[in-house]
Every structure is written in C-alpha cells, then in structure tokens.
Design a protein around this motif. Structure first.
Motif, PDB file in Angstrom:
ATOM      1  N   ARG A   1       0.451  -1.226  -0.070  1.00 60.09           N
ATOM      2  CA  ARG A   1       0.126  -0.186   0.321  1.00 60.09           C
ATOM      3  C   ARG A   1       0.965   1.344   0.008  1.00 60.09           C
ATOM      4  NH1 ARG A   1      -3.891  -3.410   3.147  1.00 60.09           N
ATOM      5  NH2 ARG A   1      -3.098  -2.960   4.638  1.00 60.09           N
ATOM      6  N   LEU A   2       1.917   1.334   0.927  1.00 63.24           N
ATOM      7  CA  LEU A   2       2.552   2.918   0.802  1.00 63.24           C
ATOM      8  C   LEU A   2       3.429   2.475  -0.229  1.00 63.24           C
ATOM      9  CD1 LEU A   2       3.998   4.854   2.397  1.00 63.24           C
ATOM     10  CD2 LEU A   2       5.320   3.379   3.117  1.00 63.24           C
ATOM     11  N   LEU A   3       3.446   1.235  -1.074  1.00 65.02           N
ATOM     12  CA  LEU A   3       4.030   1.500  -2.360  1.00 65.02           C
ATOM     13  C   LEU A   3       3.640   2.477  -3.616  1.00 65.02           C
ATOM     14  CD1 LEU A   3       6.958   0.847  -4.227  1.00 65.02           C
ATOM     15  CD2 LEU A   3       6.061  -1.699  -4.480  1.00 65.02           C
ATOM     16  N   ALA A   4       2.895   1.770  -3.444  1.00 63.36           N
ATOM     17  CA  ALA A   4       1.603   1.842  -4.202  1.00 63.36           C
ATOM     18  C   ALA A   4       1.029   4.053  -4.247  1.00 63.36           C
ATOM     19  CB  ALA A   4       0.406   0.984  -4.366  1.00 63.36           C
ATOM     20  N   ALA A   5       1.256   4.181  -2.959  1.00 67.50           N
ATOM     21  CA  ALA A   5       0.960   5.346  -2.611  1.00 67.50           C
ATOM     22  C   ALA A   5       2.472   6.599  -3.094  1.00 67.50           C
ATOM     23  CB  ALA A   5       0.499   5.986  -1.146  1.00 67.50           C
ATOM     24  N   ASP A   6       3.387   5.826  -3.308  1.00 67.16           N
ATOM     25  CA  ASP A   6       4.470   6.608  -3.598  1.00 67.16           C
ATOM     26  C   ASP A   6       4.687   6.314  -4.949  1.00 67.16           C
ATOM     27  OD1 ASP A   6       5.292   7.195  -0.657  1.00 67.16           O
ATOM     28  OD2 ASP A   6       6.474   4.791  -1.020  1.00 67.16           O
ATOM     29  N   LEU A   7       4.445   4.640  -5.382  1.00 62.75           N
ATOM     30  CA  LEU A   7       4.474   5.644  -6.464  1.00 62.75           C
ATOM     31  C   LEU A   7       2.978   6.820  -7.255  1.00 62.75           C
ATOM     32  CD1 LEU A   7       5.215   1.714  -7.617  1.00 62.75           C
ATOM     33  CD2 LEU A   7       6.394   3.585  -8.263  1.00 62.75           C
ATOM     34  N   ALA A   8       2.140   6.709  -6.837  1.00 60.85           N
ATOM     35  CA  ALA A   8       0.711   7.365  -7.517  1.00 60.85           C
ATOM     36  C   ALA A   8       1.476   8.773  -7.577  1.00 60.85           C
ATOM     37  CB  ALA A   8      -0.079   7.525  -6.625  1.00 60.85           C
ATOM     38  N   GLY A   9       2.466   8.810  -6.000  1.00 60.04           N
ATOM     39  CA  GLY A   9       2.564  10.977  -6.118  1.00 60.04           C
ATOM     40  C   GLY A   9       3.515  10.905  -6.874  1.00 60.04           C
ATOM     41  N   THR A  10       4.526  10.407  -7.207  1.00 56.33           N
ATOM     42  CA  THR A  10       5.456  10.054  -8.241  1.00 56.33           C
ATOM     43  C   THR A  10       5.596   9.984  -9.834  1.00 56.33           C
ATOM     44  OG1 THR A  10       7.594   9.309  -7.320  1.00 56.33           O
ATOM     45  CG2 THR A  10       8.003   9.549  -8.882  1.00 56.33           C
ATOM     46  N   LEU A  11       4.126   9.099 -10.108  1.00 55.15           N
ATOM     47  CA  LEU A  11       3.475   9.471 -10.943  1.00 55.15           C
ATOM     48  C   LEU A  11       3.183  10.612 -11.332  1.00 55.15           C
ATOM     49  CD1 LEU A  11       2.767   8.161 -14.316  1.00 55.15           C
ATOM     50  CD2 LEU A  11       0.755   6.863 -13.003  1.00 55.15           C
ATOM     51  N   GLN A  12       2.850  11.420 -10.822  1.00 55.85           N
ATOM     52  CA  GLN A  12       1.669  12.471 -11.063  1.00 55.85           C
ATOM     53  C   GLN A  12       2.949  13.626 -11.127  1.00 55.85           C
ATOM     54  OE1 GLN A  12       0.265  13.823  -7.038  1.00 55.85           O
ATOM     55  NE2 GLN A  12      -1.101  15.466  -8.408  1.00 55.85           N
ATOM     56  N   ASP A  13       3.794  13.708 -10.864  1.00 56.99           N
ATOM     57  CA  ASP A  13       5.040  14.183 -10.305  1.00 56.99           C
ATOM     58  C   ASP A  13       5.587  14.424 -12.229  1.00 56.99           C
ATOM     59  OD1 ASP A  13       4.601  15.624  -7.364  1.00 56.99           O
ATOM     60  OD2 ASP A  13       6.016  13.845  -7.539  1.00 56.99           O
ATOM     61  N   VAL A  14       5.775  12.992 -12.621  1.00 60.14           N
ATOM     62  CA  VAL A  14       6.392  13.035 -13.925  1.00 60.14           C
ATOM     63  C   VAL A  14       5.345  13.466 -15.310  1.00 60.14           C
ATOM     64  CG1 VAL A  14       7.235  11.095 -15.362  1.00 60.14           C
ATOM     65  CG2 VAL A  14       7.840  11.054 -13.022  1.00 60.14           C
ATOM     66  N   LEU A  15       4.098  13.027 -14.597  1.00 54.88           N
ATOM     67  CA  LEU A  15       3.366  13.253 -16.052  1.00 54.88           C
ATOM     68  C   LEU A  15       3.215  14.869 -15.913  1.00 54.88           C
ATOM     69  CD1 LEU A  15      -0.122  11.437 -15.607  1.00 54.88           C
ATOM     70  CD2 LEU A  15       1.547  10.920 -17.421  1.00 54.88           C
ATOM     71  N   ARG A  16       3.608  15.632 -14.776  1.00 55.08           N
ATOM     72  CA  ARG A  16       3.133  17.587 -14.510  1.00 55.08           C
ATOM     73  C   ARG A  16       4.844  17.734 -15.473  1.00 55.08           C
ATOM     74  NH1 ARG A  16       1.061  21.147 -11.276  1.00 55.08           N
ATOM     75  NH2 ARG A  16       0.420  19.916 -10.278  1.00 55.08           N
ATOM     76  N   VAL A  17       6.059  17.661 -15.146  1.00 49.60           N
ATOM     77  CA  VAL A  17       7.486  17.799 -15.907  1.00 49.60           C
ATOM     78  C   VAL A  17       7.065  16.968 -17.433  1.00 49.60           C
ATOM     79  CG1 VAL A  17       9.470  16.614 -16.095  1.00 49.60           C
ATOM     80  CG2 VAL A  17       8.372  17.317 -13.553  1.00 49.60           C
ATOM     81  N   ALA A  18       6.753  15.580 -17.701  1.00 49.08           N
ATOM     82  CA  ALA A  18       5.706  15.816 -19.335  1.00 49.08           C
ATOM     83  C   ALA A  18       5.010  16.949 -19.805  1.00 49.08           C
ATOM     84  CB  ALA A  18       4.881  14.423 -19.210  1.00 49.08           C
TER      85      ALA A  18
END
Length: 114
Positions: A68-85
């Motif tokens: 669950r922690l990994l999924a939350a961290d991945l979701a937050g990081t994906l949000q950052d990466v999508l904003r960069v893209a």
C-alpha cells in the motif's frame, strides 16, 4: 516553429493543489532554473522509486502495508512525472505543417502495397 504555449507549467502546485505557471520571456531566469532542477530531481526520484518497486514486487514476503505504501509513493511520483511531461510537451515548438508535409515524402495509395 513557434512555442505552443507562452506559459510554463511549473513542477509544483499551490497549497490547495492548483497548478502554478511561469510567464516570462527569459528561458534561463532564476525561477526557470529552479523549475529545471526540481524537474530533474523529480525524475531522478521516480527512477529510484521504480527500482525499489521492482524489488518489493518480486519479494514474496512483502507485507500488504508495504505494498500500500509503495502504491501511494508510485501514485505521487507518477503525478510529478506527468506534470514534467506536460510542461515539457507544452514547450515543444509547433511544427510548420508545410515543412511537415515535405518531410513525409510522397504518399502512395494503400493498393500499392498489395
């Protein structure tokens, strides 16, 4: 070719989650450089988290709380990466349609390929 957007989407948001934009004629101004460094840090953190995720997901002993922690961290990081893209995509020049047609070469009907 001209930029598609005069505003730069910054790699952070307001405290209430709204996007932040930079409007400037300077490509190398202090805020632009800060945004560049922040984007680089976010992408680097994403790469490190991906390595960690691969380790956790291959660990048969991983606990549900870890996942669950990994999924939350991945979701937050994906949000950052999508904003960069999105930010980088908006700053790409808009191709000139005439030049794009020339680069495509001659067009052939589908029947030409049997």
């Amino acid at each position: 070719m001209t930029p598609t957007n005069e505003l730069r989407l910054l790699p952070w948001s307001t405290p209430d989650g709204k996007p932040c934009y930079l409007s400037t004629d300077e490509n190398g101004g202090p805020l632009s450089r800060l945004a560049d460094r922040t984007e680089a840090a976010q992408l680097s953190a994403g790469a490190e988290l991906l390595e960690h995720a691969e380790e956790v997901l291959t660990d048969a002993q991983a606990e549900p709380d870890d996942l669950r922690l990994l999924a939350a961290d991945l979701a937050g990081t994906l949000q950052d990466v999508l904003r960069v893209a999105m930010s980088r995509g908006h700053r790409l020049p808009t191709p000139d349609p005439a030049v794009e047609r020339q680069a495509e070469g001659p067009s052939l009907p589908a029947a030409s390929f049997g």
